[in-house]
Structures are given as structure tokens and as C-alpha cells.
Write a protein that holds these residues in place. Sequence first.
Motif: not given
Length: 189
Positions: A95, A102-103, A121-122, A148, A152, A155, A183
Motif C-alpha cells: 500500500s 484498498t476501499k 478495490e482490494y 488487506a 487498511e 492507509d 476487507p
Amino acid sequence: ATYRDFNEGVEWFNKAEKSKSKLLRLGKQALLPFTKTPMNIIRRGIEYSPLGLMKAITADAYNLAQGRIDANTYIDNLSAGMTGTMISILGAILSSLGMFKTKDDDKDRKQNFDKENGEQEYAIDLSPLGINGTYTIDWATPDIMPLAIGAELYDIFSNAEGIDGFNNTMDAVATISAKVFDPIFDTSM
């Protein structure tokens, strides 16, 4: 075997399905018509995560010392937690490099534009390597859950400048708790 284990969550939902209360039965059927597979996906996702590692270091170590579990079970649980933790770290690294999507909670025009142009996403994004497109890996559930979750967490902390970016610790806990389970529910259910 991953999807066929029996656990307490499955037993509770099965009892709800056999309840005399029509409201409880309807709620169970509406929310989770199939119980074993989703509950076991969640269970495996937690076992192979930093939460599984924390459980192995604390509760399982205590149970091993008390003789409630044997050394092989302890080593299996510890290994699963360590593996999931390393996969979570890999998710955070990917990431940070922009290679794992990610979302995105923002419903702005850029997100809609990206989605119309094939962003997912993902998904693994190889554009930093000069390869166009994103490649979804949501089919690999429960294996991608720690990946995931790590992405997340990266992020959350990179966008909020860590815990200091939140008003207080409770805001941080609430935000992280809500986002970490995205996730699990977005890719498996």
C-alpha cells in the motif's frame, strides 16, 4: 476443511435459526443465510492476523502452561499468527508503494472516474512497475484478509498522521476497528 469447521458462532446462529421467535429466525436468514462458510472465513482471517499472534502469545501461552493445549497446537497457533502478521506487513508495504488498492470511502468525481476506467478495490496495482491496470485478488479469501488489513492500517495511519491525527484515542480505536473489518466483509460476504 477451512469452510467446514464447527465453532461456537455457527452453533449460536444455528440456534437462532431454530428459535421459536419468528423475528429472530427472519433476522438470521436475512443477515446470514449460510453460516458455516462465512463464520469459518472470518475465523481463519482472524487466526492468520496480528490478532491471532496476540492470542497465541497471551491466551495460548497460558493454556499451554496450564496443560490445556499441547505444544503442537501452540506452535500451530503461533505460526498462523506470525504468518498472518507478516502478510499484514506485506500489505502495508504494498500500500505504501501504491501497489495495493484498498476501499476508498470518498465518493468524489475522481473515484468515480477511476472506477469507470477499471480501478478495483482490494486489487494489486502494477502501474508503479509500468504495467497498466489493477488485478483483483478478492477471490483468494481468506488468504488475502491479512494483506488487506495491513493495507487498511497503513492507509489509516498515513492519512491521519497516526494516533496524533485523531482527536483522542477512542476516535482512533473506533476508526481502526471499523476499517479493519472492511476487507473481511467486502471480499468474502
